[in-house]
Design an enzyme around this catalytic site. Structure first.
Site, PDB file in Angstrom:
ATOM      1  N   THR A  79       0.830  -1.203   0.000  1.00  0.00           N
ATOM      2  CA  THR A  79       0.000   0.000   0.000  1.00  0.00           C
ATOM      3  C   THR A  79       0.870   1.261   0.000  1.00  0.00           C
ATOM      4  O   THR A  79       0.487   2.286  -0.570  1.00  0.00           O
ATOM      5  CB  THR A  79      -0.954   0.027   1.205  1.00  0.00           C
ATOM      6  OG1 THR A  79      -0.204  -0.153   2.419  1.00  0.00           O
ATOM      7  CG2 THR A  79      -2.006  -1.070   1.102  1.00  0.00           C
TER       8      THR A  79
ATOM      9  N   ARG B  74      -9.586  -5.772   0.730  1.00  0.00           N
ATOM     10  CA  ARG B  74     -10.880  -5.756   1.393  1.00  0.00           C
ATOM     11  C   ARG B  74     -11.200  -4.490   2.160  1.00  0.00           C
ATOM     12  O   ARG B  74     -12.319  -4.319   2.623  1.00  0.00           O
ATOM     13  CB  ARG B  74     -10.995  -6.968   2.334  1.00  0.00           C
ATOM     14  CG  ARG B  74     -11.089  -8.288   1.573  1.00  0.00           C
ATOM     15  CD  ARG B  74     -11.184  -9.482   2.513  1.00  0.00           C
ATOM     16  NE  ARG B  74     -11.550 -10.684   1.790  1.00  0.00           N
ATOM     17  CZ  ARG B  74     -10.710 -11.424   1.093  1.00  0.00           C
ATOM     18  NH1 ARG B  74      -9.439 -11.083   1.033  1.00  0.00           N
ATOM     19  NH2 ARG B  74     -11.120 -12.503   0.452  1.00  0.00           N
TER      20      ARG B  74
ATOM     21  N   ILE C 249       0.835 -10.390  -5.484  1.00  0.00           N
ATOM     22  CA  ILE C 249       1.012 -10.811  -6.873  1.00  0.00           C
ATOM     23  C   ILE C 249       1.511  -9.653  -7.726  1.00  0.00           C
ATOM     24  O   ILE C 249       1.457  -9.695  -8.952  1.00  0.00           O
ATOM     25  CB  ILE C 249      -0.316 -11.362  -7.446  1.00  0.00           C
ATOM     26  CG1 ILE C 249      -1.440 -10.334  -7.317  1.00  0.00           C
ATOM     27  CG2 ILE C 249      -0.701 -12.659  -6.736  1.00  0.00           C
ATOM     28  CD1 ILE C 249      -2.772 -10.784  -7.921  1.00  0.00           C
ATOM     29  N   ASP C 250       2.056  -8.613  -7.057  1.00  0.00           N
ATOM     30  CA  ASP C 250       2.376  -7.358  -7.747  1.00  0.00           C
ATOM     31  C   ASP C 250       3.818  -7.246  -8.236  1.00  0.00           C
ATOM     32  O   ASP C 250       4.221  -6.222  -8.777  1.00  0.00           O
ATOM     33  CB  ASP C 250       2.058  -6.166  -6.839  1.00  0.00           C
ATOM     34  CG  ASP C 250       2.725  -6.273  -5.467  1.00  0.00           C
ATOM     35  OD1 ASP C 250       3.854  -6.805  -5.376  1.00  0.00           O
ATOM     36  OD2 ASP C 250       2.121  -5.820  -4.477  1.00  0.00           O
TER      37      ASP C 250
ATOM     38  N   HIS D  93       0.793 -16.847  -4.176  1.00  0.00           N
ATOM     39  CA  HIS D  93      -0.403 -16.755  -5.024  1.00  0.00           C
ATOM     40  C   HIS D  93      -0.073 -16.400  -6.471  1.00  0.00           C
ATOM     41  O   HIS D  93      -0.964 -16.044  -7.237  1.00  0.00           O
ATOM     42  CB  HIS D  93      -1.382 -15.731  -4.446  1.00  0.00           C
ATOM     43  CG  HIS D  93      -1.983 -16.158  -3.140  1.00  0.00           C
ATOM     44  ND1 HIS D  93      -2.428 -15.269  -2.187  1.00  0.00           N
ATOM     45  CD2 HIS D  93      -2.195 -17.390  -2.620  1.00  0.00           C
ATOM     46  CE1 HIS D  93      -2.900 -15.938  -1.142  1.00  0.00           C
ATOM     47  NE2 HIS D  93      -2.760 -17.216  -1.380  1.00  0.00           N
TER      48      HIS D  93
ATOM     49  N   THR E 221      -0.261  -8.395   6.512  1.00  0.00           N
ATOM     50  CA  THR E 221      -1.326  -9.371   6.301  1.00  0.00           C
ATOM     51  C   THR E 221      -2.014  -9.669   7.619  1.00  0.00           C
ATOM     52  O   THR E 221      -1.369  -9.725   8.669  1.00  0.00           O
ATOM     53  CB  THR E 221      -0.791 -10.683   5.697  1.00  0.00           C
ATOM     54  OG1 THR E 221      -1.849 -11.651   5.638  1.00  0.00           O
ATOM     55  CG2 THR E 221       0.364 -11.253   6.513  1.00  0.00           C
TER      56      THR E 221
ATOM     57  N   ASN F  78       2.002  -4.704  12.477  1.00  0.00           N
ATOM     58  CA  ASN F  78       0.728  -4.331  11.887  1.00  0.00           C
ATOM     59  C   ASN F  78       0.169  -3.094  12.596  1.00  0.00           C
ATOM     60  O   ASN F  78       0.536  -2.803  13.737  1.00  0.00           O
ATOM     61  CB  ASN F  78      -0.269  -5.497  12.006  1.00  0.00           C
ATOM     62  CG  ASN F  78      -1.381  -5.425  10.990  1.00  0.00           C
ATOM     63  OD1 ASN F  78      -1.133  -5.282   9.797  1.00  0.00           O
ATOM     64  ND2 ASN F  78      -2.613  -5.548  11.433  1.00  0.00           N
TER      65      ASN F  78
END
Length: 232
Positions: free
Chosen positions: A23, A31, A96-97, A114, A182, A206
Site C-alpha cells: 500500500t 478488502r 502478486i504485484d 499466489h 497481512t 501491523n
C-alpha cells in the site's frame, strides 16, 4: 523489543507478507474501504476459475484493474530484499504485484504463494513468459487465438505442490517469522505458521492487533516507519 532487535538476534528469518506491504507503493489492498474489492459484485467469483472459463471477458475486465505497473518497491521491500541478498532471509508473499522481485529479492529466496500478475501464459498452446503489456491490450493470444491469463492462483484453484513445499521448508528452518502487511485470514497461507519450529519466534508488525499463536509478539505501528529504521 523493536524490530531491529528481533532481526539482529535471528539467523534464519522468514517474512510472511501481504497487501499491506504494497500500500505504501500506491497499490490498494483488497478488502478495506477503497480496496480492489470495494464496490465489486462478488469479487471472489470475478477472480475464480469458473468466471475465467465461462465469462472470460468479465474476468479480464476485473483483472485489468489490478495492474499498477508504475508502482515501485518501497523501503519494506528493499530492506527485506537486502536481508535476503545477505542470505539471512526468505520471503513468502501473498502479493502478486512483482514488487519483491523488483526490489532485488533473489529468486531462490522468494515464494510468490499466489503467483504473479506479470507472468502471462496462453491457456490453449501453453506458451509462457508473454508480455503483460500485450495482455492488457487484448486477452487473446495472437499466436494461436487462445485466451491468455496471468499466472495467479484463482478461487477454486490450489497452490502448486512444489510451491507449497518450498514455503513449508522455509518456515521449518526459520528461527524468526515476521508477519507484515497481512491479517492472516486467507488460507492456506495462514496455516503456514503451523509448520514452524517450537523455538521459532513469531513477530507481527501491523497497525492493528492480530489473532496470533500463543507466544507470538506484536509490534503495533506503521511498517514503513519500522523498516526505514532497520540497519541491514
Amino acid at each position: 523489543m523493536d524490530l531491529q532487535t528481533y532481526l539482529d538476534q535471528a539467523q534464519k528469518i522468514v517474512f510472511l507478507t501481504g497487501a499491506g506491504v504494497s500500500t505504501a507503493s500506491g497499490i490498494p489492498d483488497y478488502r478495506s474501504k477503497g480496496g480492489l474489492y470495494g464496490g465489486k459484485e462478488r469479487p471472489e467469483y470475478l477472480l475464480s476459475r469458473t468466471c475465467l472459463a465461462k465469462e472470460p471477458q468479465k474476468f479480464y475486465a476485473f483483472v485489468q484493474k489490478m495492474y499498477y505497473p508504475k508502482a515501485q518497491p518501497n523501503v519494506i521491500h528493499q530492506k527485506m530484499a537486502q536481508l535476503a541478498q545477505k542470505g539471512r532471509a526468505k520471503i513468502i508473499t501473498q502479493n502478486i504485484d512483482d514488487l519483491h522481485r523488483q526490489a532485488g529479492t533473489p529468486e531462490d529466496c522468494l515464494v510468490e504463494f499466489h503467483g504473479n500478475l506479470y507472468e502471462i501464459f496462453c491457456q490453449k498452446c501453453g506458451q509462457r513468459h508473454l508480455s503483460y503489456q500485450d495482455y492488457l491490450a487484448s486477452p487473446i493470444h495472437i499466436g494461436c487465438g487462445g485466451v491468455l491469463r496471468p499466472d495467479i492462483i484463482l478461487y477454486e484453484e490450489g497452490i502448486p505442490t512444489s510451491r507449497l513445499q518450498r514455503a513449508i521448508v522455509a518456515i521449518q528452518r526459520a528461527d524468526l517469522l515476521v508477519v507484515c502487511g497481512t491479517s492472516l485470514v486467507v488460507y492456506p497461507f495462514a496455516d503456514l505458521l503451523e509448520y514452524r519450529q517450537s523455538r521459532a519466534q513469531v513477530v507481527a508488525l501491523n497497525r492493528e492487533a492480530l489473532s496470533l499463536p500463543r507466544g507470538a509478539q506484536q509490534i503495533i505501528g506503521d511498517a514503513r516507519e519500522q523498516f526505514a529504521q532497520v540497519r541491514v
